[in-house]
Enzyme design. Structure first.
Site, PDB file in Angstrom:
ATOM      1  N   ARG A 167      41.434  13.046 -78.362  1.00 20.93           N
ATOM      2  CA  ARG A 167      41.830  12.153 -79.467  1.00 20.93           C
ATOM      3  C   ARG A 167      40.928  12.354 -80.672  1.00 20.93           C
ATOM      4  O   ARG A 167      41.364  12.330 -81.804  1.00 20.93           O
ATOM      5  CB  ARG A 167      41.785  10.689 -79.012  1.00 20.93           C
ATOM      6  CG  ARG A 167      43.156  10.202 -78.560  1.00 20.93           C
ATOM      7  CD  ARG A 167      43.044   8.876 -77.907  1.00 20.93           C
ATOM      8  NE  ARG A 167      42.107   8.948 -76.789  1.00 20.93           N
ATOM      9  CZ  ARG A 167      42.075   8.112 -75.768  1.00 20.93           C
ATOM     10  NH1 ARG A 167      42.934   7.123 -75.719  1.00 20.93           N
ATOM     11  NH2 ARG A 167      41.211   8.237 -74.793  1.00 20.93           N
ATOM     12  N   GLU A 225      55.903  11.715 -57.633  1.00 21.94           N
ATOM     13  CA  GLU A 225      55.189  11.894 -56.355  1.00 21.94           C
ATOM     14  C   GLU A 225      55.681  10.893 -55.311  1.00 21.94           C
ATOM     15  O   GLU A 225      55.970   9.755 -55.674  1.00 21.94           O
ATOM     16  CB  GLU A 225      53.688  11.706 -56.582  1.00 21.94           C
ATOM     17  CG  GLU A 225      53.111  12.774 -57.476  1.00 21.94           C
ATOM     18  CD  GLU A 225      51.665  12.500 -57.873  1.00 21.94           C
ATOM     19  OE1 GLU A 225      51.018  11.602 -57.305  1.00 21.94           O
ATOM     20  OE2 GLU A 225      51.188  13.184 -58.773  1.00 21.94           O
ATOM     21  N   ARG A 229      47.872  13.494 -64.609  1.00 21.33           N
ATOM     22  CA  ARG A 229      49.048  12.763 -64.153  1.00 21.33           C
ATOM     23  C   ARG A 229      50.258  13.647 -64.388  1.00 21.33           C
ATOM     24  O   ARG A 229      50.338  14.349 -65.414  1.00 21.33           O
ATOM     25  CB  ARG A 229      49.223  11.466 -64.957  1.00 21.33           C
ATOM     26  CG  ARG A 229      48.270  10.350 -64.592  1.00 21.33           C
ATOM     27  CD  ARG A 229      48.604   9.742 -63.233  1.00 21.33           C
ATOM     28  NE  ARG A 229      47.702   8.660 -62.854  1.00 21.33           N
ATOM     29  CZ  ARG A 229      46.590   8.816 -62.142  1.00 21.33           C
ATOM     30  NH1 ARG A 229      46.234  10.005 -61.697  1.00 21.33           N
ATOM     31  NH2 ARG A 229      45.837   7.772 -61.850  1.00 21.33           N
ATOM     32  N   HIS A 265      48.086  15.684 -54.776  1.00 20.53           N
ATOM     33  CA  HIS A 265      47.268  14.671 -55.479  1.00 20.53           C
ATOM     34  C   HIS A 265      45.979  14.383 -54.697  1.00 20.53           C
ATOM     35  O   HIS A 265      45.728  13.257 -54.263  1.00 20.53           O
ATOM     36  CB  HIS A 265      48.078  13.381 -55.706  1.00 20.53           C
ATOM     37  CG  HIS A 265      47.497  12.523 -56.797  1.00 20.53           C
ATOM     38  ND1 HIS A 265      48.260  11.746 -57.636  1.00 20.53           N
ATOM     39  CD2 HIS A 265      46.221  12.321 -57.194  1.00 20.53           C
ATOM     40  CE1 HIS A 265      47.479  11.090 -58.486  1.00 20.53           C
ATOM     41  NE2 HIS A 265      46.234  11.434 -58.235  1.00 20.53           N
ATOM     42  N   ILE A 315      35.477  13.680 -66.881  1.00 19.75           N
ATOM     43  CA  ILE A 315      35.912  14.750 -65.961  1.00 19.75           C
ATOM     44  C   ILE A 315      36.093  16.051 -66.733  1.00 19.75           C
ATOM     45  O   ILE A 315      35.732  17.124 -66.249  1.00 19.75           O
ATOM     46  CB  ILE A 315      37.198  14.355 -65.203  1.00 19.75           C
ATOM     47  CG1 ILE A 315      37.003  13.029 -64.469  1.00 19.75           C
ATOM     48  CG2 ILE A 315      37.577  15.457 -64.212  1.00 19.75           C
ATOM     49  CD1 ILE A 315      38.266  12.483 -63.798  1.00 19.75           C
ATOM     50  N   ASP A 337      48.222  19.520 -59.118  1.00 20.61           N
ATOM     51  CA  ASP A 337      47.837  18.504 -58.126  1.00 20.61           C
ATOM     52  C   ASP A 337      48.652  17.229 -58.300  1.00 20.61           C
ATOM     53  O   ASP A 337      48.608  16.353 -57.442  1.00 20.61           O
ATOM     54  CB  ASP A 337      46.342  18.186 -58.280  1.00 20.61           C
ATOM     55  CG  ASP A 337      45.818  17.267 -57.181  1.00 20.61           C
ATOM     56  OD1 ASP A 337      46.133  17.546 -55.999  1.00 20.61           O
ATOM     57  OD2 ASP A 337      45.123  16.280 -57.486  1.00 20.61           O
TER      58      ASP A 337
HETATM   59  C1  8YV Z   1      43.851   8.643 -56.424  1.00 20.69           C
HETATM   60  C2  8YV Z   1      43.660   9.006 -59.006  1.00 20.69           C
HETATM   61  O1  8YV Z   1      45.000   9.330 -56.209  1.00 20.69           O
HETATM   62  O2  8YV Z   1      41.607   8.117 -59.694  1.00 20.69           O
HETATM   63  C3  8YV Z   1      42.767   8.335 -59.986  1.00 20.69           C
HETATM   64  O3  8YV Z   1      43.241   8.049 -61.078  1.00 20.69           O
HETATM   65  O4  8YV Z   1      44.674   9.490 -59.306  1.00 20.69           O
HETATM   66  C4  8YV Z   1      43.164   9.071 -57.624  1.00 20.69           C
HETATM   67  O5  8YV Z   1      41.880   9.446 -57.494  1.00 20.69           O
HETATM   68  C5  8YV Z   1      44.027   7.263 -55.976  1.00 20.69           C
HETATM   69  O6  8YV Z   1      44.118   6.366 -57.023  1.00 20.69           O
HETATM   70  C6  8YV Z   1      43.102   6.800 -54.920  1.00 20.69           C
HETATM   71  O7  8YV Z   1      43.287   5.446 -54.627  1.00 20.69           O
END
Ligand code: 8YV
Length: 316
Positions: free
Chosen positions: A174, A260, A231, A278, A154, A255
């Site tokens: 890392r 949360e 996160r 999120h 990503i 986000d």
């Molecule tokens: C979702 C996420 O919030 O992929 C991840 O790690 O944080 C997300 O895309 C979620 O897990 C969808 O189920």
């Protein structure tokens, strides 16, 4: 007829995934089970399904002696105790790649929203304030310096998009990735110092807990913006709130949050912060692909075939 495979959903999961699980397996939903019902099905459970936010600690895993697989619908699996799973020879899978575009798109969206004040601009028009004059000038994004914390799949998709904005891209990770045409900085503090936009897209978990702390925010500086699409645990939220309140940094696009779906009142009160719930991977197409992959990992395994996308720690 063969015995059904018992699968436990640790939460009420996506409506794109639950019907698939119900059709193929004997599905139990943890929040719907009484302690007695859980004790009854525990010896039968061979698969667990969860989302990227699900908590699957060792103490939970220990309750299922017949468990073979934990399938996470999400790329992040920091809620799963993978070491405990491996010790029990339980496979863990996740859903990488299918969400790269969406999360990267949102990162750029938050950068633009924070710098160009898009939510405030929308409120400005709706409130009729335009009739009284123009909005204060915003911050230019094209050509600015972006520092990416985490240069995985990503992170690289974010970098690619930033190049289209003529941004100078540098990163920390890392380890250095010599094949990439971006400057590597070995500490997040040095990266923050060299960035106008600091974008966090590193896995959560113990190794990155509060990685973005008061020192990093100070290094980012009063013209700098923080964007977090990883996160909430990676950012020291209290330190971030103080940095925003004091003008230590210019703004943020967030986000993800520490607790949360609860977002601190002090963050809600800050107009230089753009907040989203999120939604990094939350498009219909991507969530469908994630649900299908999470299901297919379970389906493959219980059909006697290898899983499709094991987490790195479970790859042989
Ligand atoms: C979702 C996420 O919030 O992929 C991840 O790690 O944080 C997300 O895309 C979620 O897990 C969808 O189920």
């Amino acid at each position: 007829m063969a015995e059904p495979v018992h699968v436990l959903a640790v939460a009420r999961l996506s409506p794109l995934l639950m019907p698939q699980l119900e059709a193929a397996f004997k599905l139990h939903v943890l929040p719907d089970l009484t302690p007695e019902a859980l004790a009854q099905v525990a010896p039968l459970v061979r698969g667990i399904a969860g989302s990227g936010e699900s908590k699957v600690p060792g103490a939970l895993l220990a309750q299922f002696p017949a468990l073979e697989l934990v399938s996470i619908m999400g790329v992040g699996y920091d809620g799963v105790d993978v070491a405990a799973a491996k010790a029990k020879q339980v496979m863990v899978t996740h859903t990488p790649n299918v969400l790269n575009d969406d999360v990267a798109d949102l990162a750029l969206g938050l950068m633009l929203s924070a710098a160009r004040q898009l939510p405030a601009a929308d409120r400005f028009v709706r409130a009729g304030l335009w009739l009284q004059g123009n909005m204060p000038l915003a911050r230019k994004m094209s050509g600015a310096r972006v520092g990416i914390v985490g240069m995985g799949r990503i992170g690289q998709a974010i970098a690619q998009r930033a190049l289209a904005f003529n941004m100078q891209v540098s990163y920390t990770a890392r380890s250095e990735k010599p094949d990439l045409p971006f400057a590597f900085l070995s500490t997040v503090e040095a990266l923050a110092e060299a960035s106008d936009f600091l974008v966090v897209i590193t896995p959560g978990g113990a190794g990155t807990r509060k990685l973005i702390d008061a020192r990093v925010l100070k290094a980012l500086g009063p013209k700098g913006f923080l964007v977090n699409v990883a996160r909430g645990s990676v950012v020291d939220e209290q330190a971030l709130i103080e940095a925003l309140e004091n003008g230590t940094i210019a703004g943020a696009g967030l986000d993800v949050f520490e607790d949360e779906p609860r977002v601190p009142e002090r963050l809600l009160a800050l107009h230089k912060v753009v907040l989203t719930p999120h939604i990094g991977s939350a498009t219909a197409a991507t969530r469908q692909a994630m649900a299908d992959l999470a299901f297919n990992n379970l389906a493959s395994h219980f059909a006697g075939r290898p899983v499709l996308t094991p987490v790195p720690e479970c790859q042989t």
